[in-house]
Design an enzyme around this catalytic site. Structure first.
Site, PDB file in Angstrom:
ATOM      1  N   SER A   1       0.819  -1.217   0.000  1.00  0.00           N
ATOM      2  CA  SER A   1       0.000   0.000   0.000  1.00  0.00           C
ATOM      3  C   SER A   1       0.848   1.259   0.000  1.00  0.00           C
ATOM      4  CB  SER A   1      -0.924   0.010   1.216  1.00  0.00           C
ATOM      5  OG  SER A   1      -1.703  -1.151   1.240  1.00  0.00           O
TER       6      SER A   1
HETATM    7  N1  SAH Z   1      -0.804  -4.736   3.814  1.00  0.00           N
HETATM    8  C1  SAH Z   1       0.071  -5.162   2.746  1.00  0.00           C
HETATM    9  C2  SAH Z   1      -0.484  -4.912   1.359  1.00  0.00           C
HETATM   10  C3  SAH Z   1      -1.714  -5.605   1.118  1.00  0.00           C
HETATM   11  S1  SAH Z   1      -2.155  -5.964  -0.538  1.00  0.00           S
HETATM   12  C4  SAH Z   1       1.442  -4.533   2.853  1.00  0.00           C
HETATM   13  O1  SAH Z   1       1.644  -3.677   3.715  1.00  0.00           O
HETATM   14  O2  SAH Z   1       2.297  -4.931   2.077  1.00  0.00           O
HETATM   15  C5  SAH Z   1      -3.516  -6.996  -0.134  1.00  0.00           C
HETATM   16  C6  SAH Z   1      -3.135  -8.339   0.374  1.00  0.00           C
HETATM   17  O3  SAH Z   1      -4.337  -9.001   0.761  1.00  0.00           O
HETATM   18  C7  SAH Z   1      -2.498  -9.230  -0.682  1.00  0.00           C
HETATM   19  O4  SAH Z   1      -1.281  -9.728  -0.218  1.00  0.00           O
HETATM   20  C8  SAH Z   1      -3.515 -10.355  -0.889  1.00  0.00           C
HETATM   21  O5  SAH Z   1      -2.940 -11.615  -1.165  1.00  0.00           O
HETATM   22  C9  SAH Z   1      -4.210 -10.357   0.463  1.00  0.00           C
HETATM   23  N2  SAH Z   1      -5.542 -10.953   0.484  1.00  0.00           N
HETATM   24  C10 SAH Z   1      -6.543 -10.852  -0.439  1.00  0.00           C
HETATM   25  N3  SAH Z   1      -7.611 -11.564  -0.050  1.00  0.00           N
HETATM   26  C11 SAH Z   1      -7.295 -12.135   1.148  1.00  0.00           C
HETATM   27  C12 SAH Z   1      -7.978 -12.997   2.042  1.00  0.00           C
HETATM   28  N4  SAH Z   1      -9.222 -13.441   1.810  1.00  0.00           N
HETATM   29  N5  SAH Z   1      -7.335 -13.394   3.162  1.00  0.00           N
HETATM   30  C13 SAH Z   1      -6.067 -12.975   3.431  1.00  0.00           C
HETATM   31  N6  SAH Z   1      -5.376 -12.172   2.623  1.00  0.00           N
HETATM   32  C14 SAH Z   1      -5.973 -11.748   1.487  1.00  0.00           C
END
Ligand code: SAH
Length: 219
Positions: free
Chosen positions: A69
């Protein structure tokens, strides 16, 4: 750490200071959030080839079609969640690179983060260790079901967009707790703040955002 990363490490303090000044200009006023972001070396959480861009205010690719993000969005979400209180026991859905979990760990002692993609979770573990944040509890799971074994949570932060608030997450929110999630689909999303009070849940729609989708199942 390789030579390129070490070089970036030397200049990262300066670029981090600049990033904090930029966040202030963008309206982030919570000093605790700014200090937490200043304390985390974001270059350790992005791919080496992108490390020189780690302190730009931009989302960066993590692989597996996911992104780390934008610092402003991380700061803004934490500011909203913290307003007038401590974060307490916190659950992050979508650990990705582990960056936001590392920032959370500066603000509160109990941080759980779930991620559905196993190789990303493994990477997050390495990143958090490199950043000296081995205390974050990472779990390979589908965040739609939350983390019942550690519930209830004072704070839940969702880092992927969903068209419907997962019921399990509402159930795992402590009384007095706050959850913040991007609500909507690829076309249009806004931040939704949910607060649990004795009488039920209150919802507040906040600014528009752009997140990758919350998917189902693990891989
Ligand atoms: N917070 C992260 C960025 C998040 S991007 C950082 O600081 O780097 C969103 C993330 O959510 C991705 O890695 C994706 O794989 C995850 N994601 C999507 N759906 C999900 C789910 N149902 N359960 C857990 N993770 C999920």
């Amino acid at each position: 750490m390789n030579v390129a990363a070490a070089g970036i490490g030397m200049t990262s303090q300066r670029t981090r200071t600049r990033m904090i000044a930029r966040l202030r200009e963008q309206g982030i006023g919570d000093e605790h959030v700014l200090a937490a972001i200043a304390a985390v070396p974001r270059h350790l959480f992005v791919e080496e080839a992108l490390a020189s861009r780690a302190y730009e205010d931009t989302a960066l690719p993590l692989g597996y079609a996911q992104t780390i993000s934008q610092p402003y969005v991380v700061a803004r979400m934490l500011e909203i969640l913290r307003e007038g209180r401590e974060l307490g026991k916190t659950l992050e859905i979508g650990a990705g690179s582990g960056y936001q979990a590392a920032v959370l760990a500066q603000l509160t002692t109990e941080v759980y983060a779930v991620e559905r993609i196993a190789p990303l979770l493994a990477r997050a573990r390495i990143n958090l260790q490199a950043a000296g944040q081995a205390g974050v509890l990472l779990v390979h799971a589908d965040g739609n079901t939350g983390l019942p074994e550690a519930a209830p949570f004072d704070t839940i932060i969702v880092a992927a967009a969903t068209a419907r608030v997962p019921n399990a997450l509402l159930q795992q929110l402590a009384l007095g707790g706050r959850m913040l999630l991007p609500l909507g689909t690829a076309g249009r999303q806004c931040l939704l703040l949910i607060e649990r009070r004795a009488g039920g849940f209150s919802e507040t729609r906040l600014e528009d955002v752009s997140f990758v989708p919350l998917l189902s199942g693990i891989e």
